[in-house]
Design a protein around this motif. Sequence first.
Motif, PDB file in Angstrom:
ATOM      1  N   HIS A   1     -33.840  33.863  11.385  1.00 47.50           N
ATOM      2  CA  HIS A   1     -33.383  35.263  11.293  1.00 47.50           C
ATOM      3  C   HIS A   1     -31.935  35.331  10.795  1.00 47.50           C
ATOM      4  CE1 HIS A   1     -37.025  36.748  13.210  1.00 47.50           C
ATOM      5  NE2 HIS A   1     -36.880  35.835  14.151  1.00 47.50           N
ATOM      6  N   LEU A   2     -31.723  34.730   9.639  1.00 47.43           N
ATOM      7  CA  LEU A   2     -30.392  34.761   9.029  1.00 47.43           C
ATOM      8  C   LEU A   2     -30.143  36.053   8.268  1.00 47.43           C
ATOM      9  CD1 LEU A   2     -30.279  31.097   7.654  1.00 47.43           C
ATOM     10  CD2 LEU A   2     -29.467  31.951   9.862  1.00 47.43           C
ATOM     11  N   SER A   3     -31.182  36.852   8.063  1.00 45.35           N
ATOM     12  CA  SER A   3     -31.064  38.111   7.333  1.00 45.35           C
ATOM     13  C   SER A   3     -31.467  39.275   8.242  1.00 45.35           C
ATOM     14  CB  SER A   3     -31.959  38.084   6.093  1.00 45.35           C
ATOM     15  OG  SER A   3     -32.041  39.370   5.500  1.00 45.35           O
ATOM     16  N   PRO A   4     -30.817  40.431   8.091  1.00 44.74           N
ATOM     17  CA  PRO A   4     -31.208  41.596   8.902  1.00 44.74           C
ATOM     18  C   PRO A   4     -32.633  42.059   8.649  1.00 44.74           C
ATOM     19  CG  PRO A   4     -29.040  41.925   7.919  1.00 44.74           C
ATOM     20  CD  PRO A   4     -29.619  40.699   7.281  1.00 44.74           C
ATOM     21  N   VAL A   5     -33.198  41.728   7.476  1.00 46.13           N
ATOM     22  CA  VAL A   5     -34.541  42.197   7.129  1.00 46.13           C
ATOM     23  C   VAL A   5     -35.582  41.632   8.087  1.00 46.13           C
ATOM     24  CG1 VAL A   5     -36.284  42.270   5.313  1.00 46.13           C
ATOM     25  CG2 VAL A   5     -33.862  42.429   4.715  1.00 46.13           C
ATOM     26  N   SER A   6     -35.435  40.386   8.489  1.00 44.03           N
ATOM     27  CA  SER A   6     -36.426  39.753   9.360  1.00 44.03           C
ATOM     28  C   SER A   6     -36.308  40.179  10.816  1.00 44.03           C
ATOM     29  CB  SER A   6     -36.288  38.226   9.268  1.00 44.03           C
ATOM     30  OG  SER A   6     -35.018  37.802   9.739  1.00 44.03           O
ATOM     31  N   VAL A   7     -35.254  40.906  11.147  1.00 47.09           N
ATOM     32  CA  VAL A   7     -35.021  41.288  12.542  1.00 47.09           C
ATOM     33  C   VAL A   7     -35.900  42.465  12.947  1.00 47.09           C
ATOM     34  CG1 VAL A   7     -33.285  42.181  14.153  1.00 47.09           C
ATOM     35  CG2 VAL A   7     -32.674  40.378  12.509  1.00 47.09           C
ATOM     36  N   PHE A   8     -36.102  43.422  12.042  1.00 48.15           N
ATOM     37  CA  PHE A   8     -36.818  44.652  12.384  1.00 48.15           C
ATOM     38  C   PHE A   8     -38.227  44.422  12.913  1.00 48.15           C
ATOM     39  CE2 PHE A   8     -33.574  46.610   9.606  1.00 48.15           C
ATOM     40  CZ  PHE A   8     -33.180  47.650  10.437  1.00 48.15           C
ATOM     41  N   PRO A   9     -39.074  43.606  12.261  1.00 52.16           N
ATOM     42  CA  PRO A   9     -40.440  43.434  12.780  1.00 52.16           C
ATOM     43  C   PRO A   9     -40.475  42.849  14.193  1.00 52.16           C
ATOM     44  CG  PRO A   9     -40.268  42.613  10.528  1.00 52.16           C
ATOM     45  CD  PRO A   9     -38.884  42.881  10.994  1.00 52.16           C
ATOM     46  N   VAL A  10     -39.629  41.855  14.462  1.00 51.75           N
ATOM     47  CA  VAL A  10     -39.608  41.233  15.788  1.00 51.75           C
ATOM     48  C   VAL A  10     -39.112  42.216  16.834  1.00 51.75           C
ATOM     49  CG1 VAL A  10     -38.637  39.352  17.151  1.00 51.75           C
ATOM     50  CG2 VAL A  10     -39.260  38.958  14.768  1.00 51.75           C
ATOM     51  N   LEU A  11     -38.076  42.961  16.501  1.00 53.47           N
ATOM     52  CA  LEU A  11     -37.530  43.935  17.441  1.00 53.47           C
ATOM     53  C   LEU A  11     -38.550  45.020  17.762  1.00 53.47           C
ATOM     54  CD1 LEU A  11     -34.735  44.340  18.822  1.00 53.47           C
ATOM     55  CD2 LEU A  11     -34.212  45.982  17.039  1.00 53.47           C
ATOM     56  N   PHE A  12     -39.305  45.438  16.765  1.00 50.23           N
ATOM     57  CA  PHE A  12     -40.315  46.473  16.965  1.00 50.23           C
ATOM     58  C   PHE A  12     -41.447  45.977  17.864  1.00 50.23           C
ATOM     59  CE2 PHE A  12     -44.302  48.516  15.605  1.00 50.23           C
ATOM     60  CZ  PHE A  12     -43.999  49.840  15.888  1.00 50.23           C
ATOM     61  N   LYS A  13     -41.882  44.737  17.677  1.00 54.09           N
ATOM     62  CA  LYS A  13     -42.971  44.200  18.493  1.00 54.09           C
ATOM     63  C   LYS A  13     -42.537  43.952  19.936  1.00 54.09           C
ATOM     64  CE  LYS A  13     -45.378  42.050  14.598  1.00 54.09           C
ATOM     65  NZ  LYS A  13     -45.827  40.780  13.977  1.00 54.09           N
TER      66      LYS A  13
ATOM     67  N   LEU B   1     -25.240  40.954  11.694  1.00 59.73           N
ATOM     68  CA  LEU B   1     -25.007  41.692  10.457  1.00 59.73           C
ATOM     69  C   LEU B   1     -25.583  43.102  10.544  1.00 59.73           C
ATOM     70  CD1 LEU B   1     -25.910  38.874   7.893  1.00 59.73           C
ATOM     71  CD2 LEU B   1     -23.626  39.576   8.635  1.00 59.73           C
ATOM     72  N   LEU B   2     -26.775  43.212  11.137  1.00 64.42           N
ATOM     73  CA  LEU B   2     -27.412  44.524  11.254  1.00 64.42           C
ATOM     74  C   LEU B   2     -26.647  45.422  12.220  1.00 64.42           C
ATOM     75  CD1 LEU B   2     -29.767  46.403  10.611  1.00 64.42           C
ATOM     76  CD2 LEU B   2     -31.065  45.296  12.445  1.00 64.42           C
ATOM     77  N   LYS B   3     -26.181  44.866  13.313  1.00 65.32           N
ATOM     78  CA  LYS B   3     -25.463  45.667  14.316  1.00 65.32           C
ATOM     79  C   LYS B   3     -24.199  46.287  13.739  1.00 65.32           C
ATOM     80  CE  LYS B   3     -22.954  45.325  18.698  1.00 65.32           C
ATOM     81  NZ  LYS B   3     -22.562  44.454  19.835  1.00 65.32           N
ATOM     82  N   PHE B   4     -23.385  45.486  13.089  1.00 70.18           N
ATOM     83  CA  PHE B   4     -22.118  46.014  12.577  1.00 70.18           C
ATOM     84  C   PHE B   4     -22.325  46.879  11.341  1.00 70.18           C
ATOM     85  CE2 PHE B   4     -20.362  42.814  15.381  1.00 70.18           C
ATOM     86  CZ  PHE B   4     -19.204  43.424  15.839  1.00 70.18           C
TER      87      PHE B   4
END
Length: 392
Positions: free
Chosen positions: A65-77, A340-343
Amino acid sequence: MDRSQSTHHYPDVVSRSNNSTSKQAASNYAAGLKMASLFSEHVLLYPLDVLRRQIQVNNEAVKYHLSPVSVFPVLFKISAQGPSSLWKGVLTSLAYNGLVVATDNFLQDLIPVKKSKHNRTQQLRRVARDIVVRTTTYLIVSPIYYVMLIESVQSVSASDGNLLDGIRDTLIRFVPYSSSIGVGRSKMLPIWKILIPAVGLMTGRYICEKILYKIILPTLNAIQEADRYRKRKQRRIAQLSLDDDYETEENVLLFETTYASLIARIAAGFFGQLLFYPVETIVHRLHVQGVRAIIDNTDTGVGVLPINSSIYYTDFWSCLKSIEETEGSAGLYKGIGCLLLKFSLLYGGMLLAHGVAKKFVIDNKSSSDPGTTTPTWNREPTTTMTTQSGQW
């Protein structure tokens, strides 16, 4: 000719009332933006901190999860487990941050800075005092940090009072190991082996953020001052009222300085956490070693898994070497996409709030003020005289 009535109208009387209202609105904006920034960082965006810590301590994770793009699916599940799965440990986190501020303020008052004839010496003493006070503060509240970390990484679907477990594990670290501790917790490092890297991380990040803040804030203020000078020049060319110009300039100054201070703090916090991110990953690994924690599956977001206890870290350097050998250098940056996504969201939210507030408070006020085309020093009171034959 007899004068039966004489009335004088002063336009500036209405303007002063509008000025007072505008100043109050600007003050409310400054306080509201500060509160919104703190709430967003420590509460609203807290789920990203939870997921980041789980990814950091998951030494078997395939996805980094080095990119913010991959964070959204995991966070949603993971959110399918309920709100508590995303905001677990938020109260402990708020208590920790509150204790840091309260302890720091108490020690600042307790340890005064000796006065010196030289300003440079006085400044160096103040800086040294701040560093010593902040280091002592982190030493005092470090047990709360450990409890907060364990509570935030533990999955709610496998939680059974982990707050008390965290407190118990913290106390166990202060006593020598014995067979009564149990096999599962025998790999827990004593407090003195994780205290130095943990306090070093927090103090180093604090110093880095302070330095970056001192660099970023004057830069933003210089940019804003140049923009205000350009606008003042345009207003004077258009022969607008100096009173309105001064009042608007005063409110804009409050708006811009508050906004610049918040943006500088956000930028300094981001780069400080970015520079010390590998150290934070190692410190979190050392904290959770030997703890019976069940974390969420950060690869798929579905299911849970235990923290791998087959790998044993003896100290900071052992953990660093093990991560580089088994996970590669990128393993030190696991979960950085959450940071990265948070800030990014925090900066975007502050930018939007500032733009909306400035539009409604400053721009609407400037467009609604009457009589802004005539300079105030040329404006004379309007006199109305009523006589028996009519009006002059």
